[in-house]
Design a protein around this motif. Structure first.
Motif, PDB file in Angstrom:
ATOM      1  N   LEU A 281       0.778  -1.256   0.063  1.00 16.93           N
ATOM      2  CA  LEU A 281       0.095   0.145  -0.042  1.00 16.93           C
ATOM      3  C   LEU A 281       0.842   1.406   0.093  1.00 16.93           C
ATOM      4  CD1 LEU A 281      -3.242   0.661   0.639  1.00 16.93           C
ATOM      5  CD2 LEU A 281      -2.512   1.316   2.768  1.00 16.93           C
ATOM      6  N   LYS A 282       1.875   1.271   0.928  1.00 16.80           N
ATOM      7  CA  LYS A 282       2.706   2.471   0.965  1.00 16.80           C
ATOM      8  C   LYS A 282       3.433   2.666  -0.452  1.00 16.80           C
ATOM      9  CE  LYS A 282       6.519   4.142   3.850  1.00 16.80           C
ATOM     10  NZ  LYS A 282       7.551   3.742   4.876  1.00 16.80           N
ATOM     11  N   THR A 283       3.912   1.724  -1.028  1.00 18.68           N
ATOM     12  CA  THR A 283       4.513   1.725  -2.433  1.00 18.68           C
ATOM     13  C   THR A 283       3.621   1.819  -3.515  1.00 18.68           C
ATOM     14  OG1 THR A 283       4.737  -0.569  -2.491  1.00 18.68           O
ATOM     15  CG2 THR A 283       6.629   0.802  -1.667  1.00 18.68           C
ATOM     16  N   LYS A 284       2.065   1.971  -3.234  1.00 17.28           N
ATOM     17  CA  LYS A 284       1.355   2.171  -4.250  1.00 17.28           C
ATOM     18  C   LYS A 284       1.172   1.047  -5.185  1.00 17.28           C
ATOM     19  CE  LYS A 284       1.107   7.191  -3.698  1.00 17.28           C
ATOM     20  NZ  LYS A 284       1.410   8.526  -4.454  1.00 17.28           N
ATOM     21  N   LEU A 285       1.582  -0.013  -4.733  1.00 18.11           N
ATOM     22  CA  LEU A 285       1.361  -1.485  -5.593  1.00 18.11           C
ATOM     23  C   LEU A 285       0.205  -2.002  -5.186  1.00 18.11           C
ATOM     24  CD1 LEU A 285       4.971  -2.547  -5.517  1.00 18.11           C
ATOM     25  CD2 LEU A 285       3.942  -1.341  -7.402  1.00 18.11           C
ATOM     26  N   CYS A 286      -0.496  -1.733  -4.206  1.00 20.19           N
ATOM     27  CA  CYS A 286      -1.974  -2.150  -3.664  1.00 20.19           C
ATOM     28  C   CYS A 286      -2.743  -0.890  -3.183  1.00 20.19           C
ATOM     29  CB  CYS A 286      -1.895  -2.883  -2.204  1.00 20.19           C
ATOM     30  SG  CYS A 286      -3.446  -3.410  -1.565  1.00 20.19           S
ATOM     31  N   PRO A 287      -3.760  -0.762  -3.881  1.00 25.11           N
ATOM     32  CA  PRO A 287      -4.803   0.182  -3.829  1.00 25.11           C
ATOM     33  C   PRO A 287      -5.386   0.550  -2.229  1.00 25.11           C
ATOM     34  CG  PRO A 287      -5.884  -1.245  -5.145  1.00 25.11           C
ATOM     35  CD  PRO A 287      -4.677  -1.902  -4.879  1.00 25.11           C
ATOM     36  N   TYR A 288      -5.860  -0.619  -1.668  1.00 23.89           N
ATOM     37  CA  TYR A 288      -6.467  -0.689  -0.711  1.00 23.89           C
ATOM     38  C   TYR A 288      -6.771  -2.066  -0.047  1.00 23.89           C
ATOM     39  CZ  TYR A 288     -10.502  -2.414  -2.899  1.00 23.89           C
ATOM     40  OH  TYR A 288     -11.473  -3.090  -3.732  1.00 23.89           O
ATOM     41  N   PHE A 289      -6.943  -2.128   1.320  1.00 23.66           N
ATOM     42  CA  PHE A 289      -7.274  -3.560   1.611  1.00 23.66           C
ATOM     43  C   PHE A 289      -7.865  -3.448   2.962  1.00 23.66           C
ATOM     44  CE2 PHE A 289      -3.132  -2.460   3.574  1.00 23.66           C
ATOM     45  CZ  PHE A 289      -3.289  -2.867   4.941  1.00 23.66           C
ATOM     46  N   TYR A 290      -8.554  -4.578   3.512  1.00 25.98           N
ATOM     47  CA  TYR A 290      -9.477  -4.464   4.805  1.00 25.98           C
ATOM     48  C   TYR A 290      -8.747  -5.373   5.968  1.00 25.98           C
ATOM     49  CZ  TYR A 290     -13.335  -2.272   1.791  1.00 25.98           C
ATOM     50  OH  TYR A 290     -13.899  -1.454   0.906  1.00 25.98           O
ATOM     51  N   VAL A 291      -9.020  -4.794   7.239  1.00 23.77           N
ATOM     52  CA  VAL A 291      -8.788  -5.832   8.098  1.00 23.77           C
ATOM     53  C   VAL A 291     -10.219  -6.052   8.969  1.00 23.77           C
ATOM     54  CG1 VAL A 291      -7.363  -6.059  10.402  1.00 23.77           C
ATOM     55  CG2 VAL A 291      -6.383  -4.700   8.281  1.00 23.77           C
ATOM     56  N   CYS A 292     -10.501  -7.456   8.912  1.00 27.85           N
ATOM     57  CA  CYS A 292     -11.754  -7.706   9.519  1.00 27.85           C
ATOM     58  C   CYS A 292     -11.657  -8.415  11.029  1.00 27.85           C
ATOM     59  CB  CYS A 292     -12.922  -8.389   8.551  1.00 27.85           C
ATOM     60  SG  CYS A 292     -12.699  -7.747   7.008  1.00 27.85           S
ATOM     61  N   THR A 293     -11.937  -7.563  12.034  1.00 26.23           N
ATOM     62  CA  THR A 293     -11.990  -8.442  13.323  1.00 26.23           C
ATOM     63  C   THR A 293     -13.349  -8.894  13.711  1.00 26.23           C
ATOM     64  OG1 THR A 293     -12.181  -6.560  14.787  1.00 26.23           O
ATOM     65  CG2 THR A 293     -10.291  -6.792  13.763  1.00 26.23           C
ATOM     66  N   TYR A 294     -13.266  -9.328  14.889  1.00 28.15           N
ATOM     67  CA  TYR A 294     -14.790  -9.868  15.279  1.00 28.15           C
ATOM     68  C   TYR A 294     -15.406  -8.637  16.026  1.00 28.15           C
ATOM     69  CZ  TYR A 294     -13.318  -9.896  20.185  1.00 28.15           C
ATOM     70  OH  TYR A 294     -12.563  -9.380  21.531  1.00 28.15           O
ATOM     71  N   GLN A 295     -14.714  -7.552  16.152  1.00 27.51           N
ATOM     72  CA  GLN A 295     -15.447  -6.488  16.741  1.00 27.51           C
ATOM     73  C   GLN A 295     -15.560  -5.260  15.587  1.00 27.51           C
ATOM     74  OE1 GLN A 295     -12.666  -5.837  20.241  1.00 27.51           O
ATOM     75  NE2 GLN A 295     -14.519  -6.092  21.433  1.00 27.51           N
ATOM     76  N   PHE A 296     -14.505  -5.162  14.986  1.00 25.90           N
ATOM     77  CA  PHE A 296     -14.494  -3.814  14.056  1.00 25.90           C
ATOM     78  C   PHE A 296     -13.729  -4.272  12.879  1.00 25.90           C
ATOM     79  CE2 PHE A 296     -11.047  -3.367  17.220  1.00 25.90           C
ATOM     80  CZ  PHE A 296      -9.884  -3.424  16.115  1.00 25.90           C
ATOM     81  N   THR A 297     -13.936  -3.189  11.734  1.00 30.40           N
ATOM     82  CA  THR A 297     -13.234  -3.500  10.440  1.00 30.40           C
ATOM     83  C   THR A 297     -12.528  -2.220  10.227  1.00 30.40           C
ATOM     84  OG1 THR A 297     -15.127  -4.859   9.623  1.00 30.40           O
ATOM     85  CG2 THR A 297     -13.739  -3.900   7.869  1.00 30.40           C
ATOM     86  N   ILE A 298     -11.390  -2.321   9.541  1.00 27.86           N
ATOM     87  CA  ILE A 298     -10.359  -1.321   9.303  1.00 27.86           C
ATOM     88  C   ILE A 298     -10.223  -1.131   7.602  1.00 27.86           C
ATOM     89  CG2 ILE A 298      -8.425   0.320   9.678  1.00 27.86           C
ATOM     90  CD1 ILE A 298      -8.262  -1.681  12.186  1.00 27.86           C
ATOM     91  N   LEU A 299     -10.445   0.159   6.898  1.00 31.03           N
ATOM     92  CA  LEU A 299     -10.164   0.210   5.601  1.00 31.03           C
ATOM     93  C   LEU A 299      -8.896   0.911   5.475  1.00 31.03           C
ATOM     94  CD1 LEU A 299     -10.859   0.314   2.465  1.00 31.03           C
ATOM     95  CD2 LEU A 299     -12.336   2.057   3.084  1.00 31.03           C
ATOM     96  N   PHE A 300      -7.951   0.484   4.891  1.00 29.65           N
ATOM     97  CA  PHE A 300      -6.503   1.264   4.747  1.00 29.65           C
ATOM     98  C   PHE A 300      -6.699   1.529   3.330  1.00 29.65           C
ATOM     99  CE2 PHE A 300      -5.298  -0.986   8.472  1.00 29.65           C
ATOM    100  CZ  PHE A 300      -4.196  -0.168   9.077  1.00 29.65           C
ATOM    101  N   ARG A 301      -6.502   2.742   2.726  1.00 27.27           N
ATOM    102  CA  ARG A 301      -6.304   3.093   1.338  1.00 27.27           C
ATOM    103  C   ARG A 301      -5.013   3.852   1.054  1.00 27.27           C
ATOM    104  NH1 ARG A 301     -12.464   5.844   1.570  1.00 27.27           N
ATOM    105  NH2 ARG A 301     -11.382   7.330   2.850  1.00 27.27           N
ATOM    106  N   ALA A 302      -4.632   3.485  -0.304  1.00 24.62           N
ATOM    107  CA  ALA A 302      -3.402   4.403  -0.683  1.00 24.62           C
ATOM    108  C   ALA A 302      -3.360   5.679  -0.683  1.00 24.62           C
ATOM    109  CB  ALA A 302      -2.860   3.553  -1.955  1.00 24.62           C
TER     110      ALA A 302
END
Length: 446
Positions: free
Chosen positions: A153-174
């Protein structure tokens, strides 16, 4: 392909494609859809033309689709395809679009969604439940995959991804997506406990749906605030009102609540906001790396009891990363007989199930635009905790879009899909629910 009489089929086909009523007017009309950062669990497309082209791919077409995905091939189809079933390019591109990447992966466990999934999971299928060594190995492997994704993500080779836990979800975006020039992470829903823990780790964040200095008690979208938001702002107003009384010299004649009372009220209001969309947290820039380390070392992101005990969070990505497993969204076409004035008529449907991410929604609608001659409709089913990812926080400055576009060209997405993900979100706490295309023009509502 299945052929069914609608009278014997569940009402999913009837409810997902309702006709637009006067009280339920489409939100907009455009040649493009607004970007939707929520994760969908199901899409149901309907059309007057069959979707048989999506069925029974040949071995060569399936293999070609996989290779096109791995090589990030950008397929451009004609405006309208005469015979979609015979169009190899269409069928290969459809296979290509269905692929996503997941970690961890266990064939006997469904790892999305994680929030509210306990009743669907059986504790008997988790061999690591009472094995601390195995749990440690799983978490160590997960940390490597998570770090790999962040570096992409940091090197802009991945546009975004999600981290899905049993309590919350996180969306990381480049950097460059959703109008931001830095990496962003949206986290929802949160609790006072997790926010305090983040503060203690030095992670700077904001609550984009809470206006810290607002006197109008309105959200950025202009609608009324929720109860928790109003109370949080009213406390700030209360403190400012006493400052005004001091300036007037009459503060001694007014009984001011003591500091402890104000603090207790604020804590109560913070808790009232917990688990609600208003609790969404925004982390930007280098603070996202601190968040990464925080999550890797945060024991509370893993359940300690129940069927999800010891199971690391789910990582979802549109592109490959270290330790990831290639997965496929499930697709099936159905021919439903619906009653008309002159008897029965065919209603063709295409159902997609699985974790439908933003890039896929755009990719598949591009394919359907060509295969269905610019005419189709869709019911979209949102994983509700992620709808708030469409919030648009204030932007620091306007992006140099040309430079950003060049830097993201190797992120693995079709150029037109990338253009859409660069848009500033407009849906707020909502998400796309129904879409209709007629003569290549979209109508949509959230």
């Amino acid at each position: 392909m299945l052929t069914l009489n609608v009278a014997h089929f569940p009402d999913v086909f009837m409810t997902s494609h309702r006709s637009f009523s006067e009280s339920d007017i489409p939100s907009s009309e455009s040649t493009e859809l607004p970007v939707d950062w929520s994760i969908k669990t199901r899409l149901l497309f309907t059309s007057s033309q069959p979707f048989t082209w999506a069925d029974h791919l040949k071995a060569q077409e399936e293999a070609q689709g996989v290779i096109q995905h791995c090589r990030a091939a950008a397929v451009t189809l004609p405006r309208s395809i005469q015979d979609p079933k015979l169009c190899t390019e269409l069928r290969c591109a459809f296979q290509q679009s269905l692929i996503y990447w997941l970690h961890p992966a266990f064939p006997w466990l469904s790892l999305f969604p994680r929030i509210g999934a306990d009743r669907k999971l059986s504790a008997k299928t988790s061999p690591w439940l009472n094995d601390e060594t195995l749990q440690h190995m799983l978490m160590s492997d997960w940390s490597v995959s998570f770090t790999s994704l962040y570096n992409l993500l940091k090197t802009k080779l991945c546009p975004y991804f999600y981290v899905c836990t049993y309590q919350f979800t996180i969306l990381f975006r480049a950097a460059g997506l959703a109008g931001h020039d830095v990496i962003t992470a949206l986290m929802s829903p949160t609790t006072r406990g997790i926010r305090e823990a983040m503060k203690n780790e030095g992670i700077e964040f904001s609550l984009p749906l809470i206006r810290e200095n607002g006197h109008e008690k309105k959200k950025a979208s202009g609608t009324r605030l929720g109860h928790g938001e109003e109370q949080a702002i009213s406390d700030d107003d209360e403190e400012e009102s006493f400052s005004w009384l001091e300036e007037m010299g009459v503060q001694d004649k007014i009984k001011k609540p003591d500091t402890l009372s104000i603090k207790l009220r604020k804590e109560k209001h913070e808790v009232q906001m917990d688990h609600r969309p208003e609790s969404v947290v925004l982390v930007k820039g280098t603070n996202t790396f601190t968040l990464l380390n925080f999550l890797i070392n945060c024991k509370s992101i893993i359940a300690t009891s129940g069927p999800q005990a010891g199971l690391p969070p789910t990582l979802l990505s549109p592109i490959a990363f270290r330790g990831a497993t290639m997965q496929m969204l499930k697709a099936r076409s159905v021919n439903v007989k619906t009653q008309a004035v002159s008897g029965y008529k065919d209603q063709f449907s295409l159902e997609i199930t699985g974790p439908v991410m933003p890039h896929f929604l755009h990719s598949v609608t591009m394919l359907l635009r060509s295969s269905q001659s610019g005419s189709f409709a869709a019911g979209l089913y949102t994983h509700e905790p992620t709808a708030v990812f469409n919030v648009c926080p204030p932007l620091d400055r306007i992006l140099d879009k040309e430079t950003v576009c060049e830097e993201l060209t190797n992120c693995g997405l079709h150029p037109k899909t990338l253009d859409q993900l660069r848009q500033t979100p407009v849906l707020g706490k909502s998400s796309l629910r129904n879409v209709e295309m007629s003569d290549y023009i979209y109508n949509w509502r959230s």
